[in-house]
Design a protein around this motif. Sequence first.
Motif, PDB file in Angstrom:
ATOM      1  N   ALA A 274      10.160 -96.460  28.427  1.00 28.76           N
ATOM      2  CA  ALA A 274      10.866 -96.142  29.672  1.00 28.76           C
ATOM      3  C   ALA A 274      11.758 -97.283  30.156  1.00 28.76           C
ATOM      4  CB  ALA A 274       9.845 -95.793  30.759  1.00 28.76           C
ATOM      5  N   ALA A 275      11.314 -98.531  29.951  1.00 25.91           N
ATOM      6  CA  ALA A 275      12.015 -99.669  30.557  1.00 25.91           C
ATOM      7  C   ALA A 275      13.046-100.304  29.643  1.00 25.91           C
ATOM      8  CB  ALA A 275      10.993-100.723  30.988  1.00 25.91           C
ATOM      9  N   ASP A 276      12.931-100.094  28.333  1.00 28.30           N
ATOM     10  CA  ASP A 276      13.853-100.709  27.377  1.00 28.30           C
ATOM     11  C   ASP A 276      13.962-102.220  27.626  1.00 28.30           C
ATOM     12  OD1 ASP A 276      15.675-100.962  25.312  1.00 28.30           O
ATOM     13  OD2 ASP A 276      17.396-100.386  26.543  1.00 28.30           O
ATOM     14  N   PRO A 277      12.843-102.955  27.508  1.00 27.13           N
ATOM     15  CA  PRO A 277      12.833-104.364  27.923  1.00 27.13           C
ATOM     16  C   PRO A 277      13.636-105.266  26.991  1.00 27.13           C
ATOM     17  CG  PRO A 277      10.773-103.803  26.846  1.00 27.13           C
ATOM     18  CD  PRO A 277      11.528-102.522  26.997  1.00 27.13           C
ATOM     19  N   ALA A 278      14.079-106.376  27.556  1.00 28.16           N
ATOM     20  CA  ALA A 278      14.769-107.390  26.766  1.00 28.16           C
ATOM     21  C   ALA A 278      13.799-108.217  25.956  1.00 28.16           C
ATOM     22  CB  ALA A 278      15.575-108.307  27.688  1.00 28.16           C
ATOM     23  N   LEU A 279      12.573-108.380  26.482  1.00 27.78           N
ATOM     24  CA  LEU A 279      11.626-109.310  25.873  1.00 27.78           C
ATOM     25  C   LEU A 279      10.224-109.011  26.385  1.00 27.78           C
ATOM     26  CD1 LEU A 279      12.035-111.814  23.983  1.00 27.78           C
ATOM     27  CD2 LEU A 279      12.041-113.222  26.047  1.00 27.78           C
ATOM     28  N   MET A 280       9.236-109.201  25.520  1.00 30.57           N
ATOM     29  CA  MET A 280       7.835-109.112  25.910  1.00 30.57           C
ATOM     30  C   MET A 280       7.188-110.463  25.641  1.00 30.57           C
ATOM     31  SD  MET A 280       5.428-107.122  27.105  1.00 30.57           S
ATOM     32  CE  MET A 280       3.647-106.891  27.128  1.00 30.57           C
ATOM     33  N   ILE A 281       6.616-111.058  26.684  1.00 25.08           N
ATOM     34  CA  ILE A 281       5.929-112.339  26.549  1.00 25.08           C
ATOM     35  C   ILE A 281       4.440-112.044  26.427  1.00 25.08           C
ATOM     36  CG2 ILE A 281       5.526-114.593  27.620  1.00 25.08           C
ATOM     37  CD1 ILE A 281       8.143-113.812  29.334  1.00 25.08           C
ATOM     38  N   CYS A 282       3.801-112.633  25.457  1.00 26.13           N
ATOM     39  CA  CYS A 282       2.395-112.323  25.178  1.00 26.13           C
ATOM     40  C   CYS A 282       1.535-113.574  25.332  1.00 26.13           C
ATOM     41  CB  CYS A 282       2.261-111.760  23.767  1.00 26.13           C
ATOM     42  SG  CYS A 282       0.587-111.231  23.386  1.00 26.13           S
TER      43      CYS A 282
ATOM     44  N   ALA B  16       4.164-104.940  20.219  1.00 27.47           N
ATOM     45  CA  ALA B  16       5.560-105.082  20.623  1.00 27.47           C
ATOM     46  C   ALA B  16       6.476-105.008  19.409  1.00 27.47           C
ATOM     47  CB  ALA B  16       5.758-106.407  21.368  1.00 27.47           C
ATOM     48  N   ARG B  17       6.103-105.709  18.346  1.00 28.46           N
ATOM     49  CA  ARG B  17       6.947-105.690  17.150  1.00 28.46           C
ATOM     50  C   ARG B  17       7.020-104.284  16.549  1.00 28.46           C
ATOM     51  NH1 ARG B  17       9.778-109.367  13.652  1.00 28.46           N
ATOM     52  NH2 ARG B  17      10.886-107.881  12.326  1.00 28.46           N
ATOM     53  N   ILE B  18       5.890-103.585  16.490  1.00 27.85           N
ATOM     54  CA  ILE B  18       5.869-102.222  15.953  1.00 27.85           C
ATOM     55  C   ILE B  18       6.736-101.289  16.790  1.00 27.85           C
ATOM     56  CG2 ILE B  18       4.373-100.199  15.593  1.00 27.85           C
ATOM     57  CD1 ILE B  18       2.139-102.223  14.847  1.00 27.85           C
ATOM     58  N   CYS B  19       6.756-101.527  18.110  1.00 24.37           N
ATOM     59  CA  CYS B  19       7.554-100.700  19.010  1.00 24.37           C
ATOM     60  C   CYS B  19       9.006-101.161  19.105  1.00 24.37           C
ATOM     61  CB  CYS B  19       6.926-100.688  20.401  1.00 24.37           C
ATOM     62  SG  CYS B  19       5.359 -99.799  20.488  1.00 24.37           S
ATOM     63  N   SER B  20       9.403-102.089  18.248  1.00 27.24           N
ATOM     64  CA  SER B  20      10.784-102.564  18.184  1.00 27.24           C
ATOM     65  C   SER B  20      11.209-103.307  19.443  1.00 27.24           C
ATOM     66  CB  SER B  20      11.750-101.399  17.915  1.00 27.24           C
ATOM     67  OG  SER B  20      13.008-101.884  17.494  1.00 27.24           O
ATOM     68  N   VAL B  21      10.255-104.023  20.046  1.00 28.67           N
ATOM     69  CA  VAL B  21      10.533-104.847  21.218  1.00 28.67           C
ATOM     70  C   VAL B  21      10.360-106.312  20.823  1.00 28.67           C
ATOM     71  CG1 VAL B  21       9.757-105.472  23.547  1.00 28.67           C
ATOM     72  CG2 VAL B  21       9.774-103.068  22.835  1.00 28.67           C
ATOM     73  N   PRO B  22      11.366-107.151  20.972  1.00 34.05           N
ATOM     74  CA  PRO B  22      11.211-108.570  20.636  1.00 34.05           C
ATOM     75  C   PRO B  22      10.194-109.235  21.553  1.00 34.05           C
ATOM     76  CG  PRO B  22      13.305-108.204  21.740  1.00 34.05           C
ATOM     77  CD  PRO B  22      12.727-106.851  21.468  1.00 34.05           C
ATOM     78  N   HIS B  23       9.372-110.102  20.972  1.00 31.70           N
ATOM     79  CA  HIS B  23       8.341-110.738  21.789  1.00 31.70           C
ATOM     80  C   HIS B  23       8.333-112.251  21.602  1.00 31.70           C
ATOM     81  CE1 HIS B  23       5.924-110.523  18.033  1.00 31.70           C
ATOM     82  NE2 HIS B  23       5.278-111.562  18.540  1.00 31.70           N
ATOM     83  N   VAL B  24       7.825-112.921  22.634  1.00 29.03           N
ATOM     84  CA  VAL B  24       7.552-114.357  22.607  1.00 29.03           C
ATOM     85  C   VAL B  24       6.042-114.524  22.646  1.00 29.03           C
ATOM     86  CG1 VAL B  24       7.605-116.472  23.999  1.00 29.03           C
ATOM     87  CG2 VAL B  24       9.701-115.172  23.614  1.00 29.03           C
ATOM     88  N   LYS B  25       5.521-115.283  21.717  1.00 29.62           N
ATOM     89  CA  LYS B  25       4.080-115.514  21.645  1.00 29.62           C
ATOM     90  C   LYS B  25       3.763-116.888  22.220  1.00 29.62           C
ATOM     91  CE  LYS B  25      -0.055-114.316  20.005  1.00 29.62           C
ATOM     92  NZ  LYS B  25      -0.830-115.426  20.632  1.00 29.62           N
TER      93      LYS B  25
END
Length: 381
Positions: free
Chosen positions: A101-109, A119-128
């Motif tokens: 729904a949000a189409d985020p720029a980044l997911m911080i974990c 996040a990676r499986i859902c095609s959302v770039p993440h910062v670990k």
Amino acid sequence: MIRPFGYFVHHQGRGHAERCAAIAHALPAERPLTLFCARDDIFPALPAHVEIRRIPSLFEPGGDEQGSMDWVPTPQTLHCAPLGWPGIRAAMATISGWFHAADPALMICDVSAEIAQLARICSVPHVKVLQHGNRTDPGHQSAYDGAAGLLAPFHADLAQPEWSTAMRARTCFAGGLGVDTRVPEREVARQRVGVGAEEEMILVLSGGGGGGFAQAPLGVGARAYPSARWITIGAVQRDWHATEPANIEHRGWVDNAADHIAAADLVIASTGNTTCQQILAAARPWLAVPEWRYFDEQHRKADALGAAGVATIRPHLPSSAQDWTGAITEARANHAPARQRAMIEDMPADKAALWLEALADRLWTPASTAPSASSLETPTL
């Protein structure tokens, strides 16, 4: 429209929530931020552009779990992924639904290998968020390898020796991130904690992520230094066989740990992240005794602190008066206050926020106009 950032916050201990809040305040007000956490009562005050969405805990059963599936093996790329847990399904559905729904720029974990991989499986770039420990297992490596970047809430000099040059190049090191590292004057701090100006004070500090130190060895230490005033804050495990002298006082959880650290002549403490940053900022002689944590996190952090010359390390509390004398003498002799203070950045949250914004810009800039690698180095503040 500015894409939002997402942020998963582990609810054990205090450090995860505190550094999340620090970053939230440093990010631009126009950047929406949605937090996912099993608790919403552990955060300091947050800015208005932040939303918290509670999710079920990923590792604490809620009562409706199916326990008969434990015979199915867990793949090495996962750490805690039991089958038949409705709460895990609900948490993952909440996060993945928000991704859509949000189409985020980044997911911080901060932190979960499973959420990072989701996040990676859902095609959302993440910062670990990067933590110390023996984390060469496939689960952690999958989370790290698939990340757009890594965020380390400590100084680069505390990096583990096996972390490659390429891994460090993808990492934003921000010593002191999420910790109030302002240090009160020693005299003021002593007045606040009720310690006389001329008293020798030895502080024992346990963080919020575990059960604390055992009572019996602390009693041995206090007897070995009868002229010093020993004060403990945080949890202490009670021992029926402990014989304590009159010069030790257990205060339990306090709201002014920084005052106690600033007032101390020597600190004996575990190596949780918040504890480390507060002691380094105060630049006190430090006998560091790591507690048990998953993946030997505190032990590997203690190794890094010792290698950097900012703490004296013991694998456990000394077990005799002679051992206590040797350990405390060594901690005082090894004290390097300037080196300790150098571990703390001036504006770590601002540094991390600028790095996150630059990373998001790079990720969502068309390849034909993408900035050069040199323009994406960690900003200097």
